[in-house]
Design an enzyme around this catalytic site. Structure first.
Site, PDB file in Angstrom:
ATOM      1  N   HIS A 170     -34.140  71.811  95.212  1.00 41.81           N
ATOM      2  CA  HIS A 170     -34.945  73.172  95.975  1.00 41.81           C
ATOM      3  C   HIS A 170     -33.637  73.955  95.963  1.00 41.81           C
ATOM      4  CE1 HIS A 170     -37.640  70.299  97.248  1.00 41.81           C
ATOM      5  NE2 HIS A 170     -37.131  69.346  97.464  1.00 41.81           N
TER       6      HIS A 170
ATOM      7  N   ASP B  69     -41.606  67.144 107.897  1.00 34.22           N
ATOM      8  CA  ASP B  69     -41.847  65.813 106.412  1.00 34.22           C
ATOM      9  C   ASP B  69     -42.113  64.911 107.195  1.00 34.22           C
ATOM     10  OD1 ASP B  69     -41.985  68.256 104.792  1.00 34.22           O
ATOM     11  OD2 ASP B  69     -40.751  67.054 103.734  1.00 34.22           O
TER      12      ASP B  69
END
EC number: 3.1.3.2
Length: 468
Positions: free
Chosen positions: A328, A196
């Protein structure tokens, strides 16, 4: 009530210490540290950290990564915005007057209504170990000079230090994280980045100008030490609604990995050796089921690891397998089921992941006893298993993950919702020191720490809660 005698008081303290130690070793720690945060918004494009270098068509967004398996090559990458310019790198060893030239290749890409600058990638090969090199990009008035160190020769007792950053982005907190890492006296000799990067996909139409701004923002580090890249979900850039059907399009044009050197078929999973470490990079968002290229590659890769040469076996991925935050939660479960038995069999020392925007460190645990009928589905302590560390706390625009599952699972040794970076310092074949640094602490403060004992050479109990 009578007075407590000194001997009784000492006994009480001893009992309390033993009880506390027992609790820590069985229940883990949830930190109650109170964070002082800047606004979780991206810095504007006219911020100083995004400044374009002076001069027409000056090289910008400079970054390097390892260019082979052995550590004797680097890949230098940069962008020229107005014209193709030179794709040449001039480089030389410190204290040497003999200069060398290498030539790279150039590409561009389009993403919806964005057209990139000219992206250059130039491999420099046959470098000497443990040597400082200078390199120059550009021509004339726009020449820019940088430097890097090659790693020491591969060997079991060579000290080496890695920095660890994940989910960085380009917010005000991201700037604090990178500055804190750069100014840390014990910072790494290379960065293991767990995915990311720019978060350009959080903008309308995946505004790719944010890939450019991130490249300029991070150049203060990426141009001087190799960053080992892992892909995350924010590198996918899959946007069929605007006609962008090719996953990872900006990443694959802008960033290089030495995947072919390790027999991989894609740049998203690969391996390198660096000093005493063997590093395996996995792709959470590429196919990983049985018979897929990534599965077959990893099945063949683990037996290649020679622990007498590279004793420290490190795995990087983006989506964590052991995560006790609500965010998540269980997303990495299918990959864990596929690969965890190999991690235990080959005694991986540590796994670093991101994705969850907080910090967490596990005990050494595994969950490989389960089958469809036996009901054994709880992680157990396992000294052949790795420690799992989530370091997705770089500071990106999406902010911190603050909601945790309660009670804290036994597999979770320490967790805290703060931004920061980490340092993994290998001392020799048996010992490595790990420390996590909150953004708002001084450099001498480690918000979390652990001495790692190598699983191959010194496989004694190093349970984090009991030895940190």
């Amino acid at each position: 009530m009578g007075r407590v005698r000194k001997s009784d008081f000492g006994s009480i303290v001893l009992v309390l210490c033993c009880v506390l130690n027992s609790l820590l070793c069985n229940g883990g720690i949830t930190s109650r540290y109170v964070r002082k945060l800047e606004a979780t918004v991206d810095m504007p494009l006219d911020s100083d950290v995004f400044r374009v270098p002076c001069g027409y068509n000056a090289p910008q967004q400079v970054h390097i990564t390892q260019g082979d398996v052995e550590g004797k090559a680097v890949i230098v990458s940069w962008v020229t915005q107005e014209a193709k310019g030179s794709n040449k790198v001039i480089y030389w060893k410190e204290n040497s007057t003999k200069k060398h030239k290498a030539h790279g290749k150039t590409n561009t890409y389009k993403f919806y209504n964005y057209t990139s600058g000219f992206i250059h990638h130039c491999p420099i090969r046959n470098l000497e170990y443990d040597t400082k090199y200078y390199y120059v990009l550009g021509v004339g008035q726009t020449e820019r000079k940088f430097w890097f160190f090659t790693p020491p020769e591969i060997g079991p007792d060579v000290p080496y230090t890695f920095g660890l950053i994940g989910d960085l982005g380009q917010s005000y907190d991201s700037n604090i994280t990178l500055t804190h890492y750069e100014n840390n006296p014990t910072k790494g000799q290379a960065v293991l980045f767990v995915g990311d990067i720019s978060y350009a996909d959080t903008y309308p139409d995946h505004d790719n100008r944010r890939w450019d701004s991130w490249g300029r923002f991070a150049e203060r580090s990426t141009a001087y030490q190799p960053w080992i890249w892992t892909t995350g979900n924010h590198e996918l850039d899959f946007a069929p609604e605007i006609g962008e059907n090719r996953p990872f399009k900006p990443f694959t044009h802008r960033y290089r990995t030495p995947y072919r050197s390790s027999g991989s078929t894609e740049p998203f999973w690969y391996s390198i050796k660096r000093g005493p470490a063997y590093i395996i990079v996995l792709a959470s968002y590429s196919a990983y089921g049985k018979y897929t290229p990534q599965y077959q590659w990893l099945e063949e890769e683990f037996p290649k690891v020679n622990r007498t040469e590279t004793p420290w076996l490190i795995v990087l991925m983006h989506s964590p397998w052991y995560n006790s935050y609500d965010y998540h939660y269980m997303e990495g479960e299918t990959m864990r089921v596929m690969y965890e038995a190999w991690f235990v069999k080959y005694k991986v020392d540590v796994v670093f992941a991101g994705h969850v925007h907080a910090y967490e460190r596990s005990e050494r645990v595994s969950n490989i006893a389960y089958n469809v009928v036996n009901g054994i589905c709880t992680p157990v302590k396992d000294q052949s298993a790795p420690v799992y560390i989530t370091i997705g706390d770089g500071g990106n625009i999406e902010g911190l993950a603050t909601k945790m599952t309660e009670p804290q699972p036994k597999y979770s040794a320490f967790r805290e919702a703060s931004f920061g970076h980490a340092i993994f310092s290998i001392k020799n074949r048996t010992h490595a020191h790990y420390g996590w640094h909150r953004n708002h602490d001084g450099y001498a403060v480690e918000g979390d720490r652990m001495w790692f004992y190598n699983r191959f050479w010194h496989p004694v109990d190093d349970s984090p809660s009991c030895n940190s």
